[in-house]
Structure formats: structure tokens, C-alpha cells
Design a protein around this motif. Structure first.
Motif, PDB file in Angstrom:
ATOM      1  N   LYS A  73       0.779  -1.294   0.042  1.00 17.63           N
ATOM      2  CA  LYS A  73      -0.097  -0.011   0.031  1.00 17.63           C
ATOM      3  C   LYS A  73       1.051   1.107  -0.083  1.00 17.63           C
ATOM      4  O   LYS A  73       0.365   2.418   0.129  1.00 17.63           O
ATOM      5  CB  LYS A  73      -0.838  -0.099   1.292  1.00 17.63           C
ATOM      6  N   HIS A 126      -4.136   2.416  -5.907  1.00 18.07           N
ATOM      7  CA  HIS A 126      -4.525   2.639  -4.513  1.00 18.07           C
ATOM      8  C   HIS A 126      -3.233   2.705  -3.694  1.00 18.07           C
ATOM      9  O   HIS A 126      -3.256   1.995  -2.653  1.00 18.07           O
ATOM     10  CB  HIS A 126      -5.590   1.702  -4.205  1.00 18.07           C
ATOM     11  N   LEU A 127      -2.253   3.367  -3.908  1.00 18.50           N
ATOM     12  CA  LEU A 127      -0.967   3.343  -3.388  1.00 18.50           C
ATOM     13  C   LEU A 127      -0.908   4.709  -2.633  1.00 18.50           C
ATOM     14  O   LEU A 127      -0.861   5.817  -3.132  1.00 18.50           O
ATOM     15  CB  LEU A 127       0.109   3.045  -4.256  1.00 18.50           C
ATOM     16  N   PHE A 128      -0.197   4.813  -1.501  1.00 19.22           N
ATOM     17  CA  PHE A 128       0.175   5.878  -0.755  1.00 19.22           C
ATOM     18  C   PHE A 128       1.605   6.261  -1.100  1.00 19.22           C
ATOM     19  O   PHE A 128       2.426   5.443  -1.300  1.00 19.22           O
ATOM     20  CB  PHE A 128       0.111   5.745   0.977  1.00 19.22           C
ATOM     21  N   THR A 130      -7.425  13.492  -4.371  1.00 16.82           N
ATOM     22  CA  THR A 130      -7.552  12.096  -3.998  1.00 16.82           C
ATOM     23  C   THR A 130      -6.029  11.500  -3.271  1.00 16.82           C
ATOM     24  O   THR A 130      -5.996  10.954  -2.274  1.00 16.82           O
ATOM     25  CB  THR A 130      -8.084  11.202  -4.750  1.00 16.82           C
ATOM     26  N   GLU A 146      -2.927  10.371  -1.803  1.00 14.78           N
ATOM     27  CA  GLU A 146      -2.106  10.791  -0.591  1.00 14.78           C
ATOM     28  C   GLU A 146      -0.829  10.783  -1.003  1.00 14.78           C
ATOM     29  O   GLU A 146       0.018   9.612  -1.424  1.00 14.78           O
ATOM     30  CB  GLU A 146      -2.417   9.536   0.660  1.00 14.78           C
TER      31      GLU A 146
END
Lengths: 477, 477
Positions: free
Chosen positions: B221, B252-254, B289, B291
């Protein structure tokens, strides 16, 4: 839209979620808000917030030691070495520190364990303090304040899962760095209670009870002591330290002694005894076996230089293989801030008789320590005049931790709000008087007892007497 | 007697045991020993150790910026504000910083997130850097160097066990703080390989491969990027950064962007693009959106003030509840060292045209950056003249990471000693020439390839040419 975030309160590290740190918790956040409201002209029953929540000496008006700051200025901008405004001893200290820095600059990384000559000075300081008990500079590690050292040691010590998970014994009340670090590391916090009736002393029977209890569900292997006590202000007797060391030896516990308030001892008949000195006085069967780490820092005592984050730890009887691991671990963060290392050096290598800065240094040091002693005495006296408040003698450190007997009605009201009763008390105190205290629940206390921690530095006689009485009167009986 | 210790290599935290940190690893420990031997008069084929293992600017002779050090001296010892030897702009900066400190002292704790006015200055600096993209000071957290910020963020992000354990994607080669922090936290390190053939570029297809692979056994993540690259010296193109952001959004990776070398860009046609700026240029579907956390520090670039441990991070699109947790987490360690915060302020709020220190400041800054650019070019050229060594163009940062083709016999000899072949090479290099390099295996590399990292600051033309050739010749063919 919260659903789309990678990192949410539900997906984050649950250990971090479990961390609590009352000293900078909700009450302090409210205090900061109130300060802002005051600046914006909002009318309050007071004109300023008194931050009695933290031992932040300089913020409360304690003056830095001139000699320390002269040397730091010289180290920061060595051009000043050419100037005549600085005393020769300040210049020679600065030259010595700079020579030990890469490229003669505070801006170079130091060795991860800390600058060699600083560690040597620390070792000599410890030897003087402990009446000649030898100290090897290789056992000294410079840290970013004591907190950094404590967390590093706990990191090494904590392992296992379930019933074999490491248990760490801490006093209750405790300084919440300990509970916070243990929560973060997922270790088991093992509470032993200090005896409030006997001036917050540490009882052997309570240590035994706590340990026996803990062994049922975890693997207790560390015993932490804060002496002089934070938040409780007690100073341990030599006998008590002996008992603790024998207990640790018998029960195979690793000792961590937080001795950052070692210069803050006020009460008559009280004296600071370092764990290391007592360990060596007990003879080789102890001094060759018991594993001990002691912590000190530049933040407390007469220095009060919290912002520099200077500190050291000394490890005794640490397994050499573990020492290699410790050095590796501290290497990852490269080094503690070098100005803090320089300051630590000055603390352990302060002006000596005959040097030009000696007289001023001693005067400043003595004035600050006397003022702190006076405030400790005064706080105790004043608090004990307030009905419903009982305060033990403050023997050392920088705080009082008085007991408050809250009326049932107040306890009920607090519970209805979902607040700990002493949090309710402190919140009201803050809103009505501007005094920011930390509730006892943030440090831990026996069930059904209530306290607050009050930092002496912020003591203003009229403020505390009037406001505490006012406050007391305002609680519904 | 080891059996009796509480803390041994077998009972300690196994995660700490798994930590490796090559930059201060065995080769550096040997270098320190050799320095000691030289001081003791032991004869060697060289007279000094050249520490090319670490980007320690001042230790290698880079001079501090006069203005920065003047302000730090003034802040340390405010009596100097009365002196006429300091320029007015230095004095006004010092007054502004001191006013923002508790009790007007560097010795007071600051807010845990950092001094307010410093965070405001950082925010304005980021806005100027990014052509006006807004920056909220509430998103800025001051840190103890970039390492501290990176570890803090990883601490928040890492959780889970087994197949749901957090995976963190890092480039290979990487800066070993990442692998060390992940080992300590018990997270899964997910490698993606930089493309050495294409000047260490980051390929989308490799990111996809790495992620797909990781999803089979953990929960990836986080995606970490170092730009300009360490140890590889590449500077990412704007297109590449766009690709990475789109990839992170889709998968959907930080994002964690380590941008500490943002001022160190040398190669023609190369330019630093901040991840934040590119994120905002991609429009609201991304900028609202994705991060992102970006890190900067006072340790690199023209400042090179490693010893002060100054730094900041900016968090974008972080969940407000998580931000509250982050503030709580940093509170436990009270605050980053205040002198480092002051220095960070000076970096983001440097002398402006018309101010008395402007000319000197610009001269010093330009001189240092040109020298670094020159050294980068020179290193590349020289290394490429050595048979068996191939070095990519150094576009930025402060290191080269050349490829060495080791003869089979040397590889065999190394393996017989249980050493990585490039560790064997670097150890021999150190023993024979006094040059301390870090082997590529400490950063990670494709199987069967060998490298070393060489810090440019230490470049002395004659040393490197002769010694590398000598060394090369000394390896048995």
C-alpha cells in the motif's frame, strides 16, 4: 471522501492508535485554543494561560546558563573565536568541541554513538559523580534527549507474542513516555504502584505482587525506575535502591533507571544515589552481572535546555553482541543533533574553579536550583492549604502530584460526559482559571483516587492560591 | 557469563536483528579502525582515509553558509544582538525565530509539529518552488532530518500479519534507511528495480510487475520514490513522475517522495519537478485524492548541515483522523531539536535581493552548487576511464553508483570468504588505497551485477584515478 484513502483510522498501525500521551494531550490542545482566543480578544476570567503541564524551564522564564550559550554561539559561528567579547574558557571549550567534529563543523554528522570526546567527558563526569566507580566511554551513547534513549532500549528489549511477549514493569504513576513507547512497540505494560501514603516510595512487596501477577500472562524482563520521581517527586533512599537491585538480580530483570532529575533534590535528608554507584557498592556479584541502563539529559535540572534535545545513556553489563546491535540500530538514524551533543558536553564539563567563567556559572546554577527548591516547598505548602487537596512533600524533580478528593456529584457529572473525573476537574480549572494541569489519569493512579501534575516552574503564589480555591468552590458539592 | 544475561542476541527483538545499514556498516567500522592505526603510526600504502561512504558535506570540507551560522549564533546567545558585527538581516531573522520560541529561547520545547512561524515559512517556500500551488502550514511537520519523517510515516502505515501485512515498494538500488526501517517495523519490503541501462530510470512495466508479484503474498500500500536518486543519481522526468502518480492513483498506493536532493540537479536538460507540483497539474481528480508525503532536509544541497538534523515533511490528502494520530505520535518525542528547526527556517527563508547578506549568500550558494556539479561530471568521466567500471551520467544528488565487472576469480575468492563480491572489492579498496566506499549490495542491485556508491564530495582527481586503477590491477584475474 474517506472511503478512498489508503491510510485511514481503520487501516493504520493499531499500536500507534493505542498510544496515549497526556502531557501533550487534549487538555493541552484546548489550552492552545484558549491562548488563540485570548489573542483574538475573547473575554475570559483570566488574561493568560499558565502552562503547568510540562517541565519546560525556559518557556517559564528560567534563564539559560551564560557559559553554555557562549560556547554554542562560538561553535555555531567560529568567526567569533577572533572576538574579544568571550572569556577564554568558553573559547577553549568551543575549540575542543569543533576539533572533534568532522571538518571542524557542528554541521557534520558525528559518529552514531556520539562524538568521542563528549563521550569521554561524560564518562569522567559519571566517575566523579559516583565517587570513582569506573566508567568506560564505550558504554556511553549520546541520545536526542532521554526519551530517545529510553525508546531505543525498549526497542532492543521487546519481543515475543502471547504469553511470551515481553513485559516491562513501570511505576504507577509513571511518566507517559513509557506507556506510549510500550503501546507503540506492542509490549505488555506491567504496573507496580508507588505508595502514596509513604511519600510515593517503592515497596518491595508491591514489586513482588506485580511481577507474580505479570508472569501469569507475559514474560516480564525489564524494570523501569524514575528517580527522582516524575510525576511524583519522591527521591529514593539508598536502601530502596539496594532492594530494587537485589530484586532485579534475583528475578532476572533488566534495569532501566531514568535519572534525568539527578540535580533536582530539595528535601532535607534526601540525596541522589545513582543506581550505578549503589550497584557497584553491592559488590562484584551484582556489579558484574546486573544489566543496567541509566539515562540523563540536558533538559532538566539547572540547565533546562529542552529544545536542544541533548542526552546520554550509560549501559552496564550489556552483552557485547547486543552492543553491536545497539550501535547498528542507532546508526540508522545517523546521529543525535550535534548542538545537543555539544551542550551535553558542557553540562558534564562545566567551568572549574580558577577558570574565568566559574564564578558566574556557579552563581547562575545555584540561583536556579535554589529557586526550584523554594518553589517545590511553596507548592507543597500552598496545595496543602486548599481543602480537599493533599500533597506529599516534594523531595525532588520538578512537579507535585497532589491527591484531590472529588465530591460524588462531580464524579457523576464527569462520568456522564464520558470523562475521567480528574480530566473533568483539570478541564474546568483550565476554562475558569487558565491553569493548564495534566490529570492524574494521564500518568496512572490507584482506582478511585484522583490527582493532577503541577509543574513548579510555573508557580506564581497568588495565582495558585486564589485560583485553586476559586476552582474548588466552583465544583458542585 | 553470557547465559546469565537478560538481553542477549537470542532474546532480543528479532526485527532489530534483521536491520542492515550498509552506509555505516562493517566497512565503515574498518575505516575507523584504520584511521586509528594511522594515528598510532602503523604504516599503510596511504596517509589518510577518504570517507566516500556518506554524504557528509562539512566533514569533506564544504563550508557552511555564513548567514545561517550568524543567525544560529545570535539565537544561541542573544547578547550578540547588541553587537555591531552582525548584519541587520541576520539580526532580524534571529529576533523573529526567538520571538516564536517559548521564553524567547532555543532551549524551550517547541510545539511537537514544529514552531508555527517556521512551518509558515516552509509553506511559503513550497508555494514559490511549485509555482503557486497552495501549501497549508498545517500540512507541514518539522522533523529531525528526513530520516525521522520517513520512519514516522512508515510507522503509521505498517500493520497486519501474514498475507495482509503491509508491503512497501522501494526502488532497488535504494537508500538503506528504507530497508532498515521496514525490517525494524516488520513490514514487507517490495522491490522494484531501476533500469540501469536507461540511466536508472523508473519503468512503469517494472512497477506493475513488482506490484503484481507482491500482491500474491502481502498487502502493498505504499510506494517510495527517491528523486533525485540516492545512490543512483538519476533525476526523474516530468513524464515519469506523471506516470508514477497515475499508477499510484490506479493501484491505490500511498506515495512517499524523498526529495532531499531537490537543489542538487546538474545535468543539462534535467530539472527537478516536485511530486506535489505534478500532482496538482494533473488536475483535481488526482490532487484531491492521491495521498502524498514529501520529505526535505537541511543536510544536503548547498547547506550540507547534517549535524543539525533539520527537516520537514508535507502531507497531502491525509485523512484528518490520521493527522490527529500523527500529531499524537510526534508528541511523544516532544519536539525536533530547535536549532535544526531554526536552520530549516533559514533555508526556506534565505536572504532576499536588497538585504545586506544577499550577495554573500548567493555567492556562497552558487560556488558550492557549481563545485558539486563539477565533481559530479568529473567523477563520471574518471570512473568511465577505468577498465571494468561503467558509470551512468550523474544527473543529480551527490553520488555515483558505477557498475563493476568483477572477474570470476575475484567472485570465487569473495564467496570463499563468505563476503558479497562487491564487499570484497570495497574492503580491498579500503585496505590498499584508503578509499572508503559502500558496496552495491548494501543498497540492493540486480543479481549478478556489482556496484559501489561513491560520494562526490570527497573527490580528489589524482586519488581516484590512481587508486582505482591500482585497485583494479590488484584483483586477481
Amino acid at each position: 471522501n474517506r472511503r478512498n484513502k489508503v491510510l485511514t483510522i481503520d487501516t493504520m498501525n493499531p499500536n500507534v492508535k493505542n498510544v496515549e500521551y497526556a502531557v501533550r494531550g487534549p487538555i493541552v490542545q484546548r489550552a492552545v485554543q484558549i491562548e488563540k482566543e485570548l489573542r483574538e480578544g475573547v473575554k475570559k476570567p483570566f488574561t493568560e494561560v499558565i502552562k503547568a503541564n510540562i517541565g519546560d524551564a525556559h518557556a517559564m522564564g528560567q534563564q539559560p546558563i551564560t557559559f553554555f550559550r557562549q560556547v554554542l554561539a562560538l561553535c555555531s559561528y567560529p568567526e567569533l573565536l577572533k572576538d574579544n567579547m568571550f572569556p577564554e574558557d568558553a573559547k577553549s571549550r568551543a575549540r575542543r568541541i569543533l576539533q572533534a567534529c568532522g571538518g571542524s563543523s557542528l554541521g557534520a554528522y558525528s559518529a552514531s554513538q556520539g562524538i568521542d570526546c563528549v563521550r569521554q567527558d561524560v564518562a569522567r563526569y559519571i566517575e566523579r559523580r559516583d565517587g570513582g566507580v569506573p566508567c568506560d566511554p564505550d558504554n556511553v551513547y549520546l541520545t536526542s534527549g532521554a526519551s530517545d534513549g529510553i525508546v531505543t532500549m525498549l526497542k532492543l528489549l521487546v519481543c515475543g507474542e502471547g504469553a511470551s511477549k515481553t513485559g516491562v514493569m513501570i511505576s504507577i504513576p509513571q511518566y507517559p513516555l513509557y506507556s506510549a513507547a510500550l503501546a507503540e512497540l506492542g509490549a505488555v505494560q506491567v504496573n507496580y504502584y508507588l505508595n502514596e501514603e509513604k511519600c510515593w516510595s517503592m515497596d518491595l512487596s508491591e514489586l513482588e505482587r506485580s511481577l507474580a501477577e505479570a508472569r501469569k500472562h507475559c514474560n516480564p524482563k525489564v524494570l523501569c525506575i524514575i528517580n527522582p520521581g516524575n510525576p511524583t517527586g519522591q527521591v529514593q533512599s539508598r536502601q530502596c535502591i539496594e532492594d530494587v537491585i537485589r530484586f532485579a538480580a534475583k528475578e532476572h530483570l533488566f534495569l532501566m533507571a531514568d535519572e534525568v532529575y539527578q540535580d533536582n533534590v530539595y528535601a532535607e535528608g534526601c540525596q541522589f544515589h545513582s543506581f550505578k554507584k549503589v550497584l557497584f557498592e553491592l559488590g562484584p556479584q551484582y556489579s558484574n552481572t546486573v544489566e543496567l541502563v541509566s539515562f540523563h539529559s540536558t533538559s532538566k535540572c539547572y540547565m533546562g535546555e529542552c529544545g536542544f534535545r541533548g542526552g546520554y545513556m550509560e549501559v552496564i553489563n550489556m552483552d557485547p553482541e547486543v552492543k553491536a546491535q545497539l550501535i547498528k540500530l542507532v546508526s540508522v538514524r545517523l546521529c543525535p543533533a550535534v548542538p545537543g551533543q555539544a551542550l551535553m558536553d558542557l553540562v558534564v564539563n562545566s567551568p572549574q574553579p580558577g577558570e574565568p567563567s566559574y564564578t558566574t556559572f556557579m552563581k547562575e546554577r545555584t540561583t536556579t536550583l535554589s529557586l526550584l527548591a523554594e518553589k517545590a516547598k511553596l507548592t507543597e505548602e500552598i496545595l496543602n492549604t486548599v481543602p480537599g487537596i493533599t500533597c506529599n512533600p516534594v523531595q525532588g524533580a520538578m512537579y507535585s502530584f497532589p491527591n484531590i478528593s472529588l465530591p460524588q456529584k462531580a464524579i457523576k457529572e464527569a462520568k456522564a460526559l464520558g470523562q475521567a473525573p480528574d480530566m473533568f476537574y483539570c478541564m474546568k480549572m483550565l476554562e475558569e482559571t487558565g491553569i493548564c494541569l495534566v490529570p492524574g489519569s494521564g500518568f496512572g493512579q490507584k482506582d478511585g483516587t484522583y490527582h493532577f501534575r503541577y509543574g513548579h516552574r510555573s508557580l506564581l503564589k497568588h495565582v495558585i492560591t486564589t485560583s485553586l480555591s476559586v476552582k474548588w468552590a466552583s465544583i458542585p458539592k
